[in-house]
Design a protein around this motif. Structure first.
Motif, PDB file in Angstrom:
ATOM      1  N   ALA A   1       0.749  -1.189   0.005  1.00 57.65           N
ATOM      2  CA  ALA A   1       0.069  -0.118   0.090  1.00 57.65           C
ATOM      3  C   ALA A   1       0.899   1.308  -0.076  1.00 57.65           C
ATOM      4  O   ALA A   1       1.363   1.638   1.034  1.00 57.65           O
ATOM      5  N   GLU A   2       0.761   2.038  -1.237  1.00 56.45           N
ATOM      6  CA  GLU A   2       1.555   3.073  -1.154  1.00 56.45           C
ATOM      7  C   GLU A   2       0.532   4.541  -1.254  1.00 56.45           C
ATOM      8  O   GLU A   2       0.944   5.497  -1.280  1.00 56.45           O
ATOM      9  N   ASP A   3      -0.739   4.068  -1.149  1.00 57.70           N
ATOM     10  CA  ASP A   3      -1.630   4.870  -1.300  1.00 57.70           C
ATOM     11  C   ASP A   3      -2.632   4.723  -0.154  1.00 57.70           C
ATOM     12  O   ASP A   3      -3.606   4.015  -0.135  1.00 57.70           O
ATOM     13  N   PRO A   4      -2.333   5.450   0.995  1.00 58.87           N
ATOM     14  CA  PRO A   4      -3.230   5.013   2.247  1.00 58.87           C
ATOM     15  C   PRO A   4      -4.363   5.064   2.072  1.00 58.87           C
ATOM     16  O   PRO A   4      -5.557   4.570   2.452  1.00 58.87           O
ATOM     17  N   LEU A   5      -4.972   6.196   1.479  1.00 59.85           N
ATOM     18  CA  LEU A   5      -6.097   6.826   1.466  1.00 59.85           C
ATOM     19  C   LEU A   5      -7.225   5.904   0.750  1.00 59.85           C
ATOM     20  O   LEU A   5      -8.238   5.271   1.113  1.00 59.85           O
ATOM     21  N   ASN A   6      -6.616   5.353  -0.643  1.00 59.19           N
ATOM     22  CA  ASN A   6      -7.404   4.425  -1.550  1.00 59.19           C
ATOM     23  C   ASN A   6      -7.139   2.894  -0.923  1.00 59.19           C
ATOM     24  O   ASN A   6      -8.335   2.229  -1.106  1.00 59.19           O
ATOM     25  N   THR A   7      -6.343   2.852  -0.071  1.00 63.83           N
ATOM     26  CA  THR A   7      -6.460   1.449   0.745  1.00 63.83           C
ATOM     27  C   THR A   7      -7.206   1.276   1.653  1.00 63.83           C
ATOM     28  O   THR A   7      -8.258   0.443   1.548  1.00 63.83           O
ATOM     29  N   ILE A   8      -7.450   2.620   2.471  1.00 64.40           N
ATOM     30  CA  ILE A   8      -8.630   2.311   3.457  1.00 64.40           C
ATOM     31  C   ILE A   8      -9.816   2.163   2.590  1.00 64.40           C
ATOM     32  O   ILE A   8     -10.922   1.420   3.169  1.00 64.40           O
ATOM     33  N   LEU A   9     -10.219   3.075   1.727  1.00 67.82           N
ATOM     34  CA  LEU A   9     -11.556   3.046   1.046  1.00 67.82           C
ATOM     35  C   LEU A   9     -11.697   1.825   0.449  1.00 67.82           C
ATOM     36  O   LEU A   9     -13.017   1.274   0.293  1.00 67.82           O
ATOM     37  N   PHE A  10     -11.030   1.173  -0.066  1.00 65.12           N
ATOM     38  CA  PHE A  10     -10.689  -0.484  -0.637  1.00 65.12           C
ATOM     39  C   PHE A  10     -11.403  -1.253   0.006  1.00 65.12           C
ATOM     40  O   PHE A  10     -12.478  -1.956   0.097  1.00 65.12           O
ATOM     41  N   LEU A  11     -10.660  -1.216   1.445  1.00 64.52           N
ATOM     42  CA  LEU A  11     -10.843  -2.342   2.591  1.00 64.52           C
ATOM     43  C   LEU A  11     -12.270  -1.853   3.171  1.00 64.52           C
ATOM     44  O   LEU A  11     -12.949  -2.967   3.323  1.00 64.52           O
ATOM     45  N   LEU A  12     -12.962  -0.726   3.214  1.00 61.92           N
ATOM     46  CA  LEU A  12     -14.094  -0.386   3.670  1.00 61.92           C
ATOM     47  C   LEU A  12     -15.159  -1.134   2.803  1.00 61.92           C
ATOM     48  O   LEU A  12     -15.863  -1.845   3.449  1.00 61.92           O
ATOM     49  N   ASP A  13     -14.957  -0.816   1.659  1.00 62.12           N
ATOM     50  CA  ASP A  13     -15.831  -1.585   0.655  1.00 62.12           C
ATOM     51  C   ASP A  13     -16.036  -2.841   0.620  1.00 62.12           C
ATOM     52  O   ASP A  13     -17.040  -3.658   0.460  1.00 62.12           O
ATOM     53  N   LEU A  14     -14.976  -3.460   0.586  1.00 59.17           N
ATOM     54  CA  LEU A  14     -14.823  -4.933   1.007  1.00 59.17           C
ATOM     55  C   LEU A  14     -15.338  -5.428   2.080  1.00 59.17           C
ATOM     56  O   LEU A  14     -16.023  -6.564   1.756  1.00 59.17           O
ATOM     57  N   TYR A  15     -15.234  -4.553   3.063  1.00 65.24           N
ATOM     58  CA  TYR A  15     -15.815  -5.303   4.379  1.00 65.24           C
ATOM     59  C   TYR A  15     -17.528  -5.049   4.313  1.00 65.24           C
ATOM     60  O   TYR A  15     -17.992  -6.046   4.718  1.00 65.24           O
ATOM     61  N   VAL A  16     -17.704  -4.072   3.665  1.00 65.22           N
ATOM     62  CA  VAL A  16     -19.355  -3.796   3.607  1.00 65.22           C
ATOM     63  C   VAL A  16     -19.821  -5.097   2.447  1.00 65.22           C
ATOM     64  O   VAL A  16     -20.852  -5.583   2.939  1.00 65.22           O
ATOM     65  N   ASP A  17     -19.232  -5.376   1.547  1.00 60.44           N
ATOM     66  CA  ASP A  17     -19.674  -6.509   0.545  1.00 60.44           C
ATOM     67  C   ASP A  17     -19.662  -7.787   1.463  1.00 60.44           C
ATOM     68  O   ASP A  17     -20.695  -8.589   1.560  1.00 60.44           O
ATOM     69  N   LYS A  18     -18.523  -8.110   2.209  1.00 62.16           N
ATOM     70  CA  LYS A  18     -18.498  -9.245   2.891  1.00 62.16           C
ATOM     71  C   LYS A  18     -19.552  -9.423   4.132  1.00 62.16           C
ATOM     72  O   LYS A  18     -20.175 -10.436   4.160  1.00 62.16           O
ATOM     73  N   ILE A  19     -19.897  -8.430   4.675  1.00 61.03           N
ATOM     74  CA  ILE A  19     -20.884  -8.393   5.798  1.00 61.03           C
ATOM     75  C   ILE A  19     -22.192  -8.613   5.220  1.00 61.03           C
ATOM     76  O   ILE A  19     -23.058  -9.288   5.960  1.00 61.03           O
ATOM     77  N   PHE A  20     -22.696  -8.165   4.127  1.00 60.60           N
ATOM     78  CA  PHE A  20     -23.968  -8.354   3.355  1.00 60.60           C
ATOM     79  C   PHE A  20     -24.004  -9.874   2.811  1.00 60.60           C
ATOM     80  O   PHE A  20     -24.840 -10.521   2.770  1.00 60.60           O
ATOM     81  N   GLU A  21     -22.718 -10.317   2.291  1.00 61.20           N
ATOM     82  CA  GLU A  21     -22.604 -11.545   1.578  1.00 61.20           C
ATOM     83  C   GLU A  21     -22.529 -12.895   2.646  1.00 61.20           C
ATOM     84  O   GLU A  21     -23.184 -14.029   2.300  1.00 61.20           O
ATOM     85  N   GLN A  22     -22.142 -12.469   3.751  1.00 63.22           N
ATOM     86  CA  GLN A  22     -21.942 -13.568   4.900  1.00 63.22           C
ATOM     87  C   GLN A  22     -22.785 -13.202   6.005  1.00 63.22           C
ATOM     88  O   GLN A  22     -21.683 -13.058   7.189  1.00 63.22           O
ATOM     89  N   LYS A  23     -23.893 -12.943   5.922  1.00 69.20           N
ATOM     90  CA  LYS A  23     -24.388 -12.424   7.147  1.00 69.20           C
ATOM     91  C   LYS A  23     -24.479 -13.549   8.166  1.00 69.20           C
ATOM     92  O   LYS A  23     -24.588 -13.085   9.323  1.00 69.20           O
ATOM     93  N   TYR A  24     -24.672 -14.913   8.056  1.00 67.87           N
ATOM     94  CA  TYR A  24     -24.430 -15.865   9.242  1.00 67.87           C
ATOM     95  C   TYR A  24     -23.135 -15.780   9.901  1.00 67.87           C
ATOM     96  O   TYR A  24     -23.092 -15.871  11.014  1.00 67.87           O
ATOM     97  N   PHE A  25     -22.063 -15.702   9.146  1.00 64.13           N
ATOM     98  CA  PHE A  25     -20.752 -15.460   9.633  1.00 64.13           C
ATOM     99  C   PHE A  25     -20.682 -14.287  10.503  1.00 64.13           C
ATOM    100  O   PHE A  25     -20.115 -14.541  11.795  1.00 64.13           O
ATOM    101  N   TYR A  26     -21.095 -13.184  10.288  1.00 59.09           N
ATOM    102  CA  TYR A  26     -21.020 -11.882  11.189  1.00 59.09           C
ATOM    103  C   TYR A  26     -21.782 -11.900  12.003  1.00 59.09           C
ATOM    104  O   TYR A  26     -21.615 -11.322  13.170  1.00 59.09           O
ATOM    105  N   ARG A  27     -22.897 -12.774  11.998  1.00 59.81           N
ATOM    106  CA  ARG A  27     -24.063 -12.676  13.265  1.00 59.81           C
ATOM    107  C   ARG A  27     -23.187 -13.671  14.024  1.00 59.81           C
ATOM    108  O   ARG A  27     -23.409 -13.434  15.452  1.00 59.81           O
ATOM    109  N   LEU A  28     -22.587 -14.683  13.671  1.00 56.15           N
ATOM    110  CA  LEU A  28     -21.716 -15.533  14.586  1.00 56.15           C
ATOM    111  C   LEU A  28     -20.507 -14.970  15.288  1.00 56.15           C
ATOM    112  O   LEU A  28     -20.482 -15.102  16.479  1.00 56.15           O
ATOM    113  N   LEU A  29     -19.970 -14.126  14.637  1.00 56.87           N
ATOM    114  CA  LEU A  29     -18.776 -13.331  15.212  1.00 56.87           C
ATOM    115  C   LEU A  29     -19.217 -12.366  16.486  1.00 56.87           C
ATOM    116  O   LEU A  29     -18.755 -12.342  17.266  1.00 56.87           O
ATOM    117  N   PHE A  30     -20.437 -11.843  16.098  1.00 54.52           N
ATOM    118  CA  PHE A  30     -21.425 -10.897  17.118  1.00 54.52           C
ATOM    119  C   PHE A  30     -21.509 -11.774  18.464  1.00 54.52           C
ATOM    120  O   PHE A  30     -21.262 -11.366  19.582  1.00 54.52           O
TER     121      PHE A  30
END
Length: 217
Positions: free
Chosen positions: A86-115
């Protein structure tokens, strides 16, 4: 190449039957509860015998660890790549945030389990595995924030613990209270597919706004 039939990691390979058991167990743990779900129930729901479940994983605790490993293999590779490149911290954070949102919507049972893990689970071996996973992600974010601060893009005093809690809390509320949010936003007539598509877009924008307001100088 990673695919849906077999997920490989340097330390672990999951077969199709193991993946079937992992996904079945994940759903049962999330809906029924970890403590209330026995290997016998998992075997019945998976249409396998209990001996096969024990053969593949040994115990319920090992099965829980396998769920964590299976769901975080790809994410670990993404985090490792960005930790090194990562040489571009801002775009790295934005990418990881979007990725996390995608994951939590796609894997609802897993994230409910994490809770559930954070609030109810007492098994030390599973909690150690879970906390190690969270610590790895935490360290990656710390590195990105420090890199951004060094480049003059981010504040130098970001409280990563509270920032992550804000992200997790916001998204968990959105996912676990879907019916309520549909009603108050007037989305009752939308199909589930259209609702998820719309709400995911809104969630990404909202989380980005929150994080950028906190981290940018």
């Amino acid at each position: 190449m990673l695919n849906s039939d077999m997920i490989k990691d340097k330390d672990r390979t999951f077969s199709e039957k193991q993946i079937h058991l992992i996904k079945t167990s994940e759903k049962l743990f999330a809906e029924v509860g970890y403590a209330e779900t026995s290997l016998r129930i998992i075997a019945k729901e998976s249409r396998m015998n209990s001996a096969m479940v024990s053969y593949y994983f040994g115990s319920k605790e090992k099965l829980m660890q396998a769920i964590l490993e299976y769901r975080t293999i790809n994410m670990a590779k993404v985090f490792n790549a960005y930790d090194e490149l990562a040489e571009d911290p801002l775009n790295t954070i934005l990418f990881l945030l979007d990725l996390y949102v995608d994951k939590i919507f796609e894997q609802k049972y897993f994230y409910r389990l994490l809770f559930q893990l954070q609030s109810t689970l007492k098994d030390e071996s599973v909690m150690e595995h879970f906390n190690n996973m969270r610590l790895r992600n935490f360290k990656v974010l710390i590195n990105v924030f420090q890199h951004g601060a060094e480049k003059g893009e981010f504040k130098s005093d970001i409280d990563t613990t509270f920032l992550l809690s804000t992200i997790y809390g916001s998204l968990n509320a959105m996912i676990f209270n879907k019916d309520y949010y549909r009603k108050v936003n007037g989305f009752d007539t939308l199909s589930d597919e259209d609702y998820v598509k719309l709400f995911k877009k809104r969630a990404k924008a909202h989380i980005r706004d929150i994080v950028l307001a906190i981290i940018k100088k």
